[in-house]
Design a protein around this motif. Structure first.
Motif, short mmCIF file in Angstrom:
data_model
loop_
_atom_site.label_atom_id
_atom_site.label_comp_id
_atom_site.label_asym_id
_atom_site.label_seq_id
_atom_site.Cartn_x
_atom_site.Cartn_y
_atom_site.Cartn_z
N MET A 1 0.80 -1.21 0.00
CA MET A 1 0.00 0.00 0.00
C MET A 1 0.84 1.26 0.00
O MET A 1 0.34 2.35 0.22
N GLY A 2 2.14 1.12 -0.19
CA GLY A 2 3.01 2.29 -0.17
C GLY A 2 3.55 2.61 1.20
O GLY A 2 4.47 3.42 1.34
N LEU B 1 2.79 2.83 -5.06
CA LEU B 1 1.98 1.63 -5.26
C LEU B 1 2.52 0.81 -6.41
O LEU B 1 2.96 1.35 -7.43
N GLU C 1 -1.52 -2.64 -7.30
CA GLU C 1 -2.17 -1.78 -6.31
C GLU C 1 -2.76 -0.53 -6.95
O GLU C 1 -3.83 -0.06 -6.54
N LYS C 2 -2.07 0.01 -7.95
CA LYS C 2 -2.62 1.17 -8.67
C LYS C 2 -3.98 0.82 -9.27
O LYS C 2 -4.93 1.62 -9.22
#
Length: 217
Positions: free
Chosen positions: A1-2, A118, A122-123
């Motif tokens: 999630m970064g 991301l 996830e993007k």
């Protein structure tokens, strides 16, 4: 999630504003036209705005100056504290691109220099979520480092190494910088039309609008 980059941002929070102002030679081109990039994003935002990766509040300030209702999302505790001290009247909460607890109707999602945290997978998950949360006339306005192709990205890594910019080269390989074709596909399959405008050698303005909106800009 970064959030795997949170420790970096906790440390960077104290010198972030100096970096974006061009004090760091390795990142000077990355942050070239920084104020203009922030303004370009703020100019295209409307209504109730959710900003991801508030950082020290530089874009947030421009959004507020545009008389927009802003809700800031920032996972770094130190960054949140700095931004909140600058903007005591703005709601800035813990969260990230995928996990954000906002109950308001949303007209625009904005972000600068952050979506690359991301993975491409996830993007795609994030963009699908944004398409569901946006009002019918909603839009995404991001500015971030992206590349025309994987080859262009590798060329930039090679160039950075040849210039002795080892931190920048490592950054380009460590984080999840994507390509325009990948982003275009992710956005279009989630119901957006999208355009890309290059703002410096690294950063592109990404404007995505839900299909069916009549653009009166």
């Amino acid at each position: 999630m970064g959030r795997e980059f949170n420790e970096l941002f906790e440390e960077w929070s104290h010198s972030y504003d100096q970096t974006v102002s061009g004090d760091d030679a390795e990142y000077k081109e990355v942050f070239s036209n920084y104020e203009e990039i922030l303004t370009a994003v703020a100019d295209r935002a409307k209504g109730t705005v959710v900003e991801f990766g508030v950082g020290t509040g530089n874009l947030t300030t421009k959004l507020v100056d545009h008389h927009l209702h802003v809700i800031g999302i920032e996972p770094s505790v130190n960054m949140r504290k700095i931004a909140q001290s600058k903007l005591p009247n703005v709601k800035i909460i813990d969260g990230d691109f995928l996990e954000f607890h906002v109950i308001e109707d949303i007209d625009t999602f904005v972000s600068t220099y952050a979506f690359h945290h991301l993975t491409d997978e996830e993007k795609g998950i994030a963009i699908a979520k944004y398409s569901e949360r946006l009002n019918p006339n909603g839009r995404i306005v991001f500015a971030d480092t992206v590349f025309m192709s994987d080859e262009a990205k590798q060329d930039m890594i090679t160039e950075s190494e040849s210039r002795g910019f080892n931190r920048l080269a490592e950054d380009l390989q460590r984080e999840y910088y994507t390509t325009i074709p990948v982003l275009k596909n992710l956005l279009e399959k989630n119901g957006f039309t999208v355009s890309f405008t290059q703002l410096n050698r690294f950063v592109w303005l990404i404007e995505a609008q839900l299909k069916g909106e009549k653009n009166h800009d």
